[in-house]
Design a protein around this motif. Structure first.
Motif, mmCIF file in Angstrom:
data_model
loop_
_atom_site.group_PDB
_atom_site.id
_atom_site.type_symbol
_atom_site.label_atom_id
_atom_site.label_comp_id
_atom_site.label_asym_id
_atom_site.label_seq_id
_atom_site.Cartn_x
_atom_site.Cartn_y
_atom_site.Cartn_z
ATOM 1 N N LEU B 125 -58.453 85.128 -8.840
ATOM 2 C CA LEU B 125 -59.038 84.283 -7.799
ATOM 3 C C LEU B 125 -60.437 84.762 -7.426
ATOM 4 O O LEU B 125 -61.352 83.969 -7.233
ATOM 5 C CB LEU B 125 -58.115 84.353 -6.576
ATOM 6 C CG LEU B 125 -58.127 83.215 -5.592
ATOM 7 C CD1 LEU B 125 -57.886 81.913 -6.312
ATOM 8 C CD2 LEU B 125 -57.051 83.448 -4.537
ATOM 9 N N VAL B 126 -60.611 86.072 -7.328
ATOM 10 C CA VAL B 126 -61.875 86.613 -6.836
ATOM 11 C C VAL B 126 -62.869 86.841 -7.969
ATOM 12 O O VAL B 126 -64.067 86.682 -7.785
ATOM 13 C CB VAL B 126 -61.615 87.933 -6.068
ATOM 14 C CG1 VAL B 126 -62.911 88.547 -5.606
ATOM 15 C CG2 VAL B 126 -60.705 87.666 -4.882
ATOM 16 N N VAL B 127 -62.385 87.202 -9.160
ATOM 17 C CA VAL B 127 -63.299 87.560 -10.243
ATOM 18 C C VAL B 127 -63.442 86.455 -11.293
ATOM 19 O O VAL B 127 -64.556 86.053 -11.636
ATOM 20 C CB VAL B 127 -62.844 88.876 -10.931
ATOM 21 C CG1 VAL B 127 -63.797 89.233 -12.054
ATOM 22 C CG2 VAL B 127 -62.774 90.004 -9.914
ATOM 23 N N VAL B 128 -62.301 85.961 -11.809
ATOM 24 C CA VAL B 128 -62.377 85.042 -12.950
ATOM 25 C C VAL B 128 -62.728 83.614 -12.509
ATOM 26 O O VAL B 128 -63.541 82.953 -13.146
ATOM 27 C CB VAL B 128 -61.066 85.054 -13.759
ATOM 28 C CG1 VAL B 128 -61.202 84.208 -15.015
ATOM 29 C CG2 VAL B 128 -60.689 86.474 -14.140
ATOM 30 N N VAL B 129 -62.126 83.145 -11.411
ATOM 31 C CA VAL B 129 -62.365 81.763 -10.976
ATOM 32 C C VAL B 129 -63.856 81.468 -10.761
ATOM 33 O O VAL B 129 -64.365 80.480 -11.292
ATOM 34 C CB VAL B 129 -61.512 81.430 -9.723
ATOM 35 C CG1 VAL B 129 -61.977 80.139 -9.086
ATOM 36 C CG2 VAL B 129 -60.047 81.345 -10.094
ATOM 37 N N ARG B 133 -66.066 78.792 -12.866
ATOM 38 C CA ARG B 133 -66.752 77.704 -12.152
ATOM 39 C C ARG B 133 -68.212 77.632 -12.589
ATOM 40 O O ARG B 133 -68.745 76.571 -12.883
ATOM 41 C CB ARG B 133 -66.648 77.927 -10.639
ATOM 42 C CG ARG B 133 -67.261 76.800 -9.840
ATOM 43 C CD ARG B 133 -66.797 76.785 -8.404
ATOM 44 N NE ARG B 133 -67.090 78.029 -7.717
ATOM 45 C CZ ARG B 133 -66.184 78.788 -7.130
ATOM 46 N NH1 ARG B 133 -64.921 78.443 -7.137
ATOM 47 N NH2 ARG B 133 -66.523 79.903 -6.527
ATOM 48 N N GLU B 134 -68.818 78.817 -12.663
ATOM 49 C CA GLU B 134 -70.206 78.920 -13.118
ATOM 50 C C GLU B 134 -70.340 78.352 -14.531
ATOM 51 O O GLU B 134 -71.226 77.558 -14.834
ATOM 52 C CB GLU B 134 -70.585 80.408 -13.127
ATOM 53 C CG GLU B 134 -72.052 80.673 -13.091
ATOM 54 C CD GLU B 134 -72.629 80.389 -11.715
ATOM 55 O OE1 GLU B 134 -73.826 80.233 -11.644
ATOM 56 O OE2 GLU B 134 -71.857 80.280 -10.719
ATOM 57 N N PHE B 135 -69.418 78.768 -15.394
ATOM 58 C CA PHE B 135 -69.377 78.335 -16.787
ATOM 59 C C PHE B 135 -69.254 76.817 -16.863
ATOM 60 O O PHE B 135 -69.996 76.151 -17.583
ATOM 61 C CB PHE B 135 -68.182 79.034 -17.450
ATOM 62 C CG PHE B 135 -67.919 78.635 -18.868
ATOM 63 C CD1 PHE B 135 -68.839 78.923 -19.866
ATOM 64 C CD2 PHE B 135 -66.734 77.989 -19.213
ATOM 65 C CE1 PHE B 135 -68.580 78.583 -21.180
ATOM 66 C CE2 PHE B 135 -66.469 77.649 -20.524
ATOM 67 C CZ PHE B 135 -67.403 77.929 -21.507
ATOM 68 N N SER B 147 -66.646 66.680 -16.230
ATOM 69 C CA SER B 147 -66.527 67.186 -14.876
ATOM 70 C C SER B 147 -66.607 68.711 -14.894
ATOM 71 O O SER B 147 -66.108 69.344 -15.825
ATOM 72 C CB SER B 147 -65.191 66.721 -14.274
ATOM 73 O OG SER B 147 -64.460 67.816 -13.801
ATOM 74 N N PRO B 148 -67.317 69.295 -13.930
ATOM 75 C CA PRO B 148 -67.517 70.740 -13.975
ATOM 76 C C PRO B 148 -66.262 71.540 -13.630
ATOM 77 O O PRO B 148 -66.176 72.710 -13.955
ATOM 78 C CB PRO B 148 -68.607 70.973 -12.927
ATOM 79 C CG PRO B 148 -68.491 69.823 -11.990
ATOM 80 C CD PRO B 148 -67.983 68.670 -12.784
ATOM 81 N N GLU C 105 -64.349 81.749 -1.559
ATOM 82 C CA GLU C 105 -65.028 81.984 -2.838
ATOM 83 C C GLU C 105 -65.759 80.743 -3.335
ATOM 84 O O GLU C 105 -66.556 80.820 -4.252
ATOM 85 C CB GLU C 105 -64.011 82.405 -3.914
ATOM 86 C CG GLU C 105 -63.372 83.758 -3.696
ATOM 87 C CD GLU C 105 -64.348 84.895 -3.960
ATOM 88 O OE1 GLU C 105 -65.251 84.705 -4.786
ATOM 89 O OE2 GLU C 105 -64.197 85.945 -3.321
ATOM 90 N N ASN C 106 -65.417 79.575 -2.810
ATOM 91 C CA ASN C 106 -65.972 78.329 -3.330
ATOM 92 C C ASN C 106 -66.736 77.607 -2.223
ATOM 93 O O ASN C 106 -66.149 77.151 -1.244
ATOM 94 C CB ASN C 106 -64.819 77.457 -3.853
ATOM 95 C CG ASN C 106 -65.298 76.191 -4.515
ATOM 96 O OD1 ASN C 106 -66.406 75.728 -4.257
ATOM 97 N ND2 ASN C 106 -64.463 75.627 -5.366
#
Lengths: 292, 297, 307
Positions: B125-129, B133-135, B147-148, C105-106
């Protein structure tokens, strides 16, 4: 680009590298192996660092109070429960796992239909999600057998869960013992039972232990199956018929409402320390056993 | 002499009974699951339940097709990430690893197995998500995807699950490879094969049953994993075509809603468990068939 | 020989490191953006990375959850027959902490959580129709989004400790604990005048009620040291079914009792809990109308600038 540079680097180093030049396929394979290992351990170190960074600053003396209260969120009762739960479920599952593996490898005839049924059921068991074990444990051990939320109900549920792990690894380890050992033992006049317990099983111990360590990992990390069976009381129960939560469950409860996140991470650090301790202990035991 | 024969017989019986324990366990779980799940399926309608695309328990719409697809996606993803890396890492551990660093590395993989799912979940949740999202946003801006997504996606869950099944695969594969007699390897080297060729053409085929066992255990872990997955996969109960979108898995459906469900809703969740169970049976049967086919070769 | 292996490892490691730095760089800029937006709190058109044209990440609780039930009902996220119509594209979670972490986080996320769990250092609670989410506003009726905390016992229960503990919860002392923890107490209670009986009882159920119950049990232990009370944290349905089956003496639920449960159990509201609508701290929005929240959760509005 990178590859070229590396090849250039290597030719200057050693003899063996010339072989790699002749066999680029082998070289690429070797690189892939190295890359995979680096990814695995980079991820691992990152994950462990993540836990330590978030958890270590929140380890305070109050975390180790003997009694749990909502103020100190003590891990001591959960720690004791985790050890009790691990021992109990191993006591139940290990003999069953080893004995059934012995049956499958040493006694059952090859290609026996029954063996296939057992193999299929163990694989099915290993695929059942822990939440289903939890629901089953609640309906069967907690309600039908009337044990209530208790360490014992939790231990039995977990024991079924880790049974396939122990069985599979023991089976592989037994299969790997060369037949010449068995033949030698029979040749010296030992019975089948004696051969199994004195010759085959001792040489299979490292493999069995690998299974036990994986199983311990699952036990201490389990939440879903225990939530509905051993219950979530934050104290040490008086007996194995009492309810108590393990460290992982303790962490889950602490984190679920978002009120004790710091303590939850601190608990995770302690859980890591516990796993390291248990693994070290079991390799010491393994060394003792193989020497004896 | 007679007492010895008796002990032999008796212990053989004990081993047999122990071997039956797993059958008993599966039978019990079957009985419990089917008894609770089948009536609900009948009430909803088998076809409607399995192929329905809408899951709205409050308006009595129980279609679990999105969850079936979700479980397939996520498990396949975990295998794609986890299995190659896991097997290659065990090759490293068994054949390449320098002695001095073997012990700490081995201890580390064992440690990985003991980390509770919730931690993997928060880590995801904190590192990979955010990374995903950036990717996704980058791909979206480059016009490659429609869609992103928001990071909680099939891709994220596959990555985390791939990580989670690593210790299982590494543990079993490595011990299977170590169990292959040394003269196989030496013989192959003596015939002039390179180290890599010897490993991948001689040792791994010889350790095949252990490697497959590891993969099957890993798949089992991936399908059954819930606590971490529900934190990072978004849990939207609808079909999607993009791995950057979220989806709900079968296990997630059970865990997320069991807490508040009553009546038919609860039974429908247990029926979800039945579907999952049948799923696992099918996978195991096909693996058994594959194995038999391979053995006959 | 060994040198060679080490060099191979090093080379691969540096490759991975370069990749990681590449990704890390991207992340860093976005983190700065968050900070910049956060400092500019309240500004209508925020600068930095905040781009209102982005899709809203809608986060919801699971079907059947007490929080979701109260939320959809009070905001009208329902169709004509009162069926929950939350958009299927909404992310779903069953945990308050996951909801909070996701929103923190979002930047473009919106969610809702129990007021008792709200951590203002992570997320921002928005005003609804101008009313802030506080205990006072819920009590005086200007903030309407709340749900009851229920406990239930069997009417024919003979457990003296359970009865006495219930009496304690519904006393002035018990309700003081409730308001001390940030929940809204029940009005019209009298001072505790229990008999402090000896014995034990098991309380269990909803994880939302659990933190409050823990405090109540600790306060009760001070007035009646003779009793020992076990607290089981699971979920509302397990709480109710276990109370019916008798494995819990007192069940807890963060939702209304279902008809089939109410037939066998006697429910009591011990407190009211507010529901806060939360957004990321980098989000310039401070105030939403009930209709805006409704259209976001129905899926009619999908970007922040369309509000």
């Amino acid at each position: 680009m990178n590859n070229h540079r590396e090849m250039a680097n290597k030719t200057s180093i050693g003899d063996k590298l010339r072989t790699y030049l002749k066999h680029p396929g082998s070289f690429i394979t070797m690189l892939l192996v190295m890359l995979a290992a680096v990814i695995t351990f980079a991820v691992l170190i990152f994950l462990i660092a993540y836990i330590l960074v978030n958890g270590v600053p929140h380890i305070k003396p109050s975390l180790f109070s003997l009694e749990y209260s909502s103020e100190n969120a003590s891990v001591v009762p959960a720690f004791v429960n985790t050890i009790a739960m691990t021992l109990l479920s191993l006591i139940i599952a290990v003999p069953f796992g080893i004995f059934s593996a012995i049956f499958l490898v040493e006694y059952a005839k090859r290609g026996n239909k029954f063996v296939e049924v057992i193999r299929l059921t163990t694989e099915t068991l290993s695929g059942i999600p822990s939440i289903v074990y939890g629901l089953f444990g609640m309906l069967f051990f907690v309600n039908a057998l009337g044990w209530g939320f208790s360490l014992l109900a939790g231990a039995f549920t977990i024991a079924i869960m880790i049974l396939p792990l122990i069985m599979r690894t023991t089976e592989e380890a037994l299969k790997a013992v060369p037949d010449s050992y068995r033949e030698g033992s029979f040749g010296l006049g030992a019975g089948k039972l004696r051969t199994v317990f004195r010759i085959v099983l001792p040489s299979a111990i490292p493999g069995v232990l690998a299974g036990v360590i994986l199983a311990i990992g699952r036990i201490v990390g389990e939440t879903a199956a225990l939530m509905y069976t051993s219950g979530t009381v934050a104290q040490i129960p008086d007996s194995i018929m009492g309810s108590g939560r393990t460290l992982a469950l303790h962490m889950y409860v602490l984190s679920s409402e978002g009120l004790y996140m710091d303590q939850a991470y601190a608990t995770a650090v302690i859980l890591l320390v516990l796993v390291v301790g248990i693994n070290a202990l079991s390799s010491v035991i393994a060394r003792k056993l193989t020497k004896a | 002499m007679r007492s010895k024969a008796w002990t032999e017989k008796f212990m053989q019986g004990v081993f047999f009974v122990a071997a039956c324990a797993s059958i008993l366990a599966v039978a019990l779980i079957c009985v419990f699951l089917f008894a609770n799940g089948i009536p609900a399926m009948r009430e909803i309608g088998f076809i409607k339940f399995l192929t329905g695309e809408i899951w709205r328990p409050n308006s009595e719409q129980f279609g679990i097709l999105p969850m079936i697809v979700g479980s397939l996606y996520v498990t396949a993803g975990a295998i794609i990430f986890g299995v190659p890396i896991g097997i290659l890492t065990s090759v490293f551990m068994a054949m390449y690893c320098p002695k001095q660093i073997y012990k700490p590395l081995k201890a580390a993989t064992e440690l990985l197995a003991g980390i509770p799912s919730v931690i993997y979940g928060f880590f995801g949740l904190v590192v990979v998500v955010p990374l995903i999202r950036e990717f996704g946003t980058t791909l979206y801006k480059a016009g490659l995807v429609k869609s992103p997504g928001n990071g909680n996606s099939i891709l994220t869950a596959s990555l985390i699950l791939g990580m989670m099944i690593l210790p299982t695969i590494i543990g079993t594969t490595e011990s299977a490879m170590r169990a292959v007699p040394a003269h196989y390897y030496e013989g192959s080297l003596a015939l002039g094969a390179t180290k890599e060729r010897s490993i991948f053409r001689v040792i791994i085929p010889a350790a095949k049953s252990g490697v497959i066992a590891g993969i099957v255990l890993g798949i089992g872990r991936a399908i059954g994993e819930t606590m971490a997955v529900i934190m990072i996969v978004g849990n939207q109960a609808r079909l999607t075509g993009s791995i950057l979108d979220g989806i709900r898995t079968l296990t997630g459906n059970i865990v997320i809603e069991m807490g508040y469900a009553t009546g038919l809703h609860r039974e429908a969740l247990i029926a979800t468990g039945v579907v999952l169970f049948v799923f696992i049976l099918i996978i195991n049967f096909s693996v058994a068939l594959l194995k038999r086919g391979a053995d006959h070769e | 020989m060994k040198m060679k292996k080490f060099i191979a490892v090093l080379a691969a490691a540096s490759m991975v490191a370069t990749m990681a730095v590449g990704c890390g760089g991207g992340e860093d800029t976005s983190a700065e953006g968050t900070d910049a937006a956060a400092t500019e709190e309240g500004g209508e058109a925020a600068s930095g990375d905040w781009d209102a044209a982005n899709m809203i990440t809608v986060v919801s609780r699971e079907e059947g959850s007490g929080t979701r039930g109260a939320f959809t009902e009070l905001f009208g996220v329902v169709d004509d027959e009162d069926n929950d119509m939350t958009t299927l594209d909404a992310q779903v979670t069953n945990s308050t902490s996951v909801m909070m972490t996701t929103v923190s986080e979002n930047e473009y996320a919106i969610g809702y959580i129990s007021l008792g769990s709200l951590d203002e250092s992570l997320v921002k609670a928005v005003k609804i129709d101008g009313a802030e989410a506080t205990a006072e506003n819920i009590e005086n009726g200007s903030y309407k989004v709340s749900r009851p905390f229920n406990v239930a016992v069997k009417p024919d229960s003979t457990n003296e400790v359970a009865k006495d503990f219930m009496a304690f919860i519904m006393s002035t002392e018990g309700q003081e604990v409730v308001s001390g923890e940030g929940y809204i107490p029940v009005a019209d209670v009298e001072a505790y005048a229990g008999s402090a009986p000896e014995g034990s009882c098991v309380v269990g159920g909803s994880s939302s009620v659990s933190p409050l119950m823990e405090k109540l049990i600790e306060a009760y232990a001070a007035v009646n040291p003779n009793a020992s009370i076990e607290l089981q944290t699971s979920d509302s349905t397990t709480g109710m079914t276990s109370a019916i089956e008798g494995s819990y003496d007192i069940g807890m639920a963060s939702r209304e009792l279902k008809d089939e449960e109410a037939a066998e159990l006697e429910g009591t509201v011990i407190a009211t809990d507010g529901i806060a609508v939360i957004v990321n701290q980098g989000n310039p929005t401070d105030d939403l109308s009930a209709d805006q929240v409704k259209s976001i959760y129905l899926g009619d509005v999908t970007t922040w600038d369309a509000l």
